[in-house]
Design a protein around this motif. Structure first.
Motif, mmCIF file in Angstrom:
data_model
loop_
_atom_site.group_PDB
_atom_site.id
_atom_site.type_symbol
_atom_site.label_atom_id
_atom_site.label_comp_id
_atom_site.label_asym_id
_atom_site.label_seq_id
_atom_site.Cartn_x
_atom_site.Cartn_y
_atom_site.Cartn_z
ATOM 1 N N SER A 162 0.797 -1.227 0.000
ATOM 2 C CA SER A 162 0.000 0.000 0.000
ATOM 3 C C SER A 162 0.828 1.276 0.000
ATOM 4 C CB SER A 162 -0.953 0.006 1.198
ATOM 5 O OG SER A 162 -0.237 -0.071 2.404
ATOM 6 N N ALA A 163 2.110 1.200 0.403
ATOM 7 C CA ALA A 163 2.949 2.400 0.444
ATOM 8 C C ALA A 163 3.724 2.625 -0.857
ATOM 9 C CB ALA A 163 3.925 2.314 1.618
ATOM 10 N N LEU A 164 3.502 1.765 -1.844
ATOM 11 C CA LEU A 164 4.268 1.828 -3.089
ATOM 12 C C LEU A 164 3.442 2.446 -4.208
ATOM 13 C CD1 LEU A 164 5.768 -1.773 -2.890
ATOM 14 C CD2 LEU A 164 6.831 0.355 -2.133
ATOM 15 N N ASP A 165 4.131 2.963 -5.230
ATOM 16 C CA ASP A 165 3.387 3.522 -6.354
ATOM 17 C C ASP A 165 2.825 2.393 -7.220
ATOM 18 O OD1 ASP A 165 5.186 2.824 -8.570
ATOM 19 O OD2 ASP A 165 6.524 4.342 -7.776
ATOM 20 N N ALA A 166 1.901 2.737 -8.116
ATOM 21 C CA ALA A 166 1.087 1.743 -8.810
ATOM 22 C C ALA A 166 1.922 0.758 -9.621
ATOM 23 C CB ALA A 166 0.077 2.454 -9.708
ATOM 24 N N LYS A 167 2.887 1.242 -10.379
ATOM 25 C CA LYS A 167 3.657 0.355 -11.244
ATOM 26 C C LYS A 167 4.484 -0.630 -10.435
ATOM 27 C CE LYS A 167 6.596 0.423 -15.357
ATOM 28 N NZ LYS A 167 7.285 1.271 -16.361
ATOM 29 N N ILE A 168 5.111 -0.152 -9.362
ATOM 30 C CA ILE A 168 5.919 -1.034 -8.514
ATOM 31 C C ILE A 168 5.022 -2.040 -7.809
ATOM 32 C CG2 ILE A 168 7.413 -1.104 -6.479
ATOM 33 C CD1 ILE A 168 8.543 1.568 -7.343
ATOM 34 N N ARG A 169 3.816 -1.617 -7.425
ATOM 35 C CA ARG A 169 2.890 -2.539 -6.755
ATOM 36 C C ARG A 169 2.594 -3.736 -7.630
ATOM 37 N NH1 ARG A 169 -1.687 0.676 -3.364
ATOM 38 N NH2 ARG A 169 -2.478 -1.433 -3.215
ATOM 39 N N VAL A 170 2.302 -3.489 -8.912
ATOM 40 C CA VAL A 170 1.973 -4.588 -9.820
ATOM 41 C C VAL A 170 3.155 -5.539 -9.960
ATOM 42 C CG1 VAL A 170 1.391 -5.182 -12.197
ATOM 43 C CG2 VAL A 170 0.250 -3.265 -11.081
ATOM 44 N N SER A 171 4.345 -4.981 -10.142
ATOM 45 C CA SER A 171 5.539 -5.810 -10.294
ATOM 46 C C SER A 171 5.810 -6.632 -9.039
ATOM 47 C CB SER A 171 6.740 -4.919 -10.615
ATOM 48 O OG SER A 171 7.929 -5.675 -10.637
ATOM 49 N N LEU A 172 5.717 -6.000 -7.872
ATOM 50 C CA LEU A 172 6.061 -6.674 -6.635
ATOM 51 C C LEU A 172 5.014 -7.710 -6.245
ATOM 52 C CD1 LEU A 172 8.053 -7.014 -4.399
ATOM 53 C CD2 LEU A 172 7.066 -5.041 -3.217
ATOM 54 N N ARG A 173 3.731 -7.414 -6.490
ATOM 55 C CA ARG A 173 2.720 -8.414 -6.144
ATOM 56 C C ARG A 173 2.914 -9.683 -6.981
ATOM 57 N NH1 ARG A 173 -2.344 -5.254 -8.875
ATOM 58 N NH2 ARG A 173 -2.437 -6.394 -10.846
ATOM 59 N N ASN A 174 3.303 -9.511 -8.251
ATOM 60 C CA ASN A 174 3.557 -10.677 -9.089
ATOM 61 C C ASN A 174 4.769 -11.454 -8.586
ATOM 62 O OD1 ASN A 174 1.381 -10.051 -10.749
ATOM 63 N ND2 ASN A 174 2.635 -8.878 -12.196
ATOM 64 N N GLN A 175 5.780 -10.719 -8.122
ATOM 65 C CA GLN A 175 6.970 -11.384 -7.598
ATOM 66 C C GLN A 175 6.644 -12.138 -6.303
ATOM 67 O OE1 GLN A 175 10.337 -8.859 -6.675
ATOM 68 N NE2 GLN A 175 11.769 -10.525 -6.990
ATOM 69 N N ILE A 176 5.826 -11.530 -5.454
ATOM 70 C CA ILE A 176 5.414 -12.206 -4.217
ATOM 71 C C ILE A 176 4.704 -13.514 -4.549
ATOM 72 C CG2 ILE A 176 3.766 -12.088 -2.300
ATOM 73 C CD1 ILE A 176 4.481 -9.115 -2.045
ATOM 74 N N ARG A 177 3.816 -13.469 -5.530
ATOM 75 C CA ARG A 177 3.081 -14.679 -5.914
ATOM 76 C C ARG A 177 4.023 -15.742 -6.475
ATOM 77 N NH1 ARG A 177 -0.523 -18.549 -5.126
ATOM 78 N NH2 ARG A 177 -2.053 -18.825 -6.801
ATOM 79 N N GLU A 178 4.975 -15.334 -7.308
ATOM 80 C CA GLU A 178 5.931 -16.284 -7.869
ATOM 81 C C GLU A 178 6.772 -16.948 -6.782
ATOM 82 O OE1 GLU A 178 8.163 -14.022 -10.652
ATOM 83 O OE2 GLU A 178 6.503 -13.799 -12.078
ATOM 84 N N ILE A 179 7.239 -16.146 -5.813
ATOM 85 C CA ILE A 179 8.041 -16.696 -4.713
ATOM 86 C C ILE A 179 7.201 -17.640 -3.869
ATOM 87 C CG2 ILE A 179 9.204 -16.076 -2.556
ATOM 88 C CD1 ILE A 179 10.198 -13.535 -4.000
ATOM 89 N N GLN A 180 5.958 -17.238 -3.589
ATOM 90 C CA GLN A 180 5.066 -18.091 -2.793
ATOM 91 C C GLN A 180 4.838 -19.436 -3.470
ATOM 92 O OE1 GLN A 180 1.555 -18.811 -3.640
ATOM 93 N NE2 GLN A 180 1.298 -20.021 -1.768
ATOM 94 N N GLN A 181 4.624 -19.422 -4.772
ATOM 95 C CA GLN A 181 4.406 -20.674 -5.493
ATOM 96 C C GLN A 181 5.687 -21.504 -5.564
ATOM 97 O OE1 GLN A 181 2.684 -18.921 -9.116
ATOM 98 N NE2 GLN A 181 0.771 -19.977 -8.635
#
Length: 344
Positions: A162-181
């Protein structure tokens, strides 16, 4: 048997109950998001799982072990906070290895695990830097690595983007999902952002006033909302008051237009709803006046006034296609399956 079970959890602060009889079973390796507005109780449930709050009633069970009264450091849980919560006086490597050092892991083993985590988050060469020398997205990745370093059984993420700008949020959420999987770790992700929840979750729990209004896959939550609240909170919704003409056949009337839903309905008046992508301009349907046209790249958005209220239609961009101008009189329709019948 489920890996993580939240059994009839309740939480009250004084006379105010903020979580009401919350039940949820999460499988090993599943990614579940708690989605809801501020004050709905989602973070309180997360804090009860982490051990930062003690339930007023109910149990938290991890891999068959009742941890309801266990301290946070006895639960083998990793947590990532919204505020990063990195130690400013420690380097990136020292931050990542902090939990390992507290657990008494030997220095050599710590160094190997820290290097593994930094490589996992894509920052293998930044171990010697301090948090203030990193971007917000990099700091949050370090916080994720720190949470994962001790090999927790469950990963908890409390609005980490929530503290990140929109573009970084999209990139990081995808990375979080990839790491989780990649790690196969059981994860709970708290957010108020519906796009985040829909894009990365195996299942979503939509919370409202301390209860789970609906639990389901992203497609179920979006396409088959169980309550009026879920339908309105997740995605954009166009609502119409309708008169039921034939309850058995599912025939209704809106502003003089008859709509066949092909499903049984309650008698009387009901509320129909349709997503913007379900509505279309058709020869027959609900009369409307176009009030605006927006070009959004891949989507063309039409705004109209129909049945005394504003409605929105989305259509894929088709180069060369003619769009109605503001003021145009049109009729709106949707396929029978595209209409939602809202309940309480």
């Amino acid at each position: 048997m489920s890996f993580l079970t939240l059994d009839h959890l309740q939480k009250s602060f004084g006379a105010t109950r903020v979580v009401h009889d919350f039940d949820l079973a999460i499988e090993k390796g599943e990614f579940v998001s708690f989605l809801g507005p501020s004050g709905c109780g989602k973070t309180t449930v997360l804090r009860m799982v982490a051990g930062f709050e003690t339930p007023t009633a109910g149990r938290v069970v991890i891999d068959g072990q009742d941890v309801t009264r266990a301290r946070p450091n006895q639960r083998q849980i990793g947590m990532v906070f919204q505020s990063y919560a990195l130690f400013p006086n420690l380097t990136v490597a020292e931050n990542v290895g902090f939990g390992l050092r507290v657990a008494g892991v030997p220095r050599a083993d710590r160094a190997g695990r820290v290097a593994e985590m930094l490589d996992l988050i894509g920052l293998p060469d930044l171990g010697g830097r301090y948090p203030w020398q990193l971007s917000g997205g990099q700091q949050q990745r370090v916080a994720l690595a720190r949470a994962l370093a001790p090999r927790p059984r469950v990963l908890l993420l409390d609005e980490p983007l929530s503290a990140l700008d929109a573009k970084i949020r999209v990139s990081l959420r995808n990375q979080i999902r990839e790491i989780q999987q990649q790690l196969g770790i059981t994860t709970i992700f708290v957010t108020h952002d519906q796009e985040e929840a829909l894009s990365i979750s195996d299942r979503i729990v939509v919370m409202h006033k301390g209860i789970a209004d609906q639990t389901g896959t992203p497609a179920q939550i979006y396409n088959q909302p169980a309550t009026d609240f879920v339908a309105g909170f997740v995605g954009t919704l166009n609502r119409f008051e309708a008169e039921v003409l034939d309850a058995a056949r599912g025939l209704v009337r809106v502003e003089g237009a008859e709509i066949a839903l092909d499903r049984p309905l309650p008698a009387g008046r009901i509320t129909l709803a349709a997503r913007p992508e379900s509505l279309r301009i058709a020869p027959d349907g609900i009369p409307a006046e176009i009030t605006g046209v927006e070009f959004l790249g891949s989507v063309q958005r039409l705004r109209a006034r129909a049945a005394g209220r504003e409605v929105v239609l989305d259509r894929f961009n088709e180069p060369g296609a003619e769009l109605p101008s503001p003021g145009a009189q049109v009729r709106l329709a949707a396929p029978g399956a595209g209409w939602l019948v809202l309940t309480g």
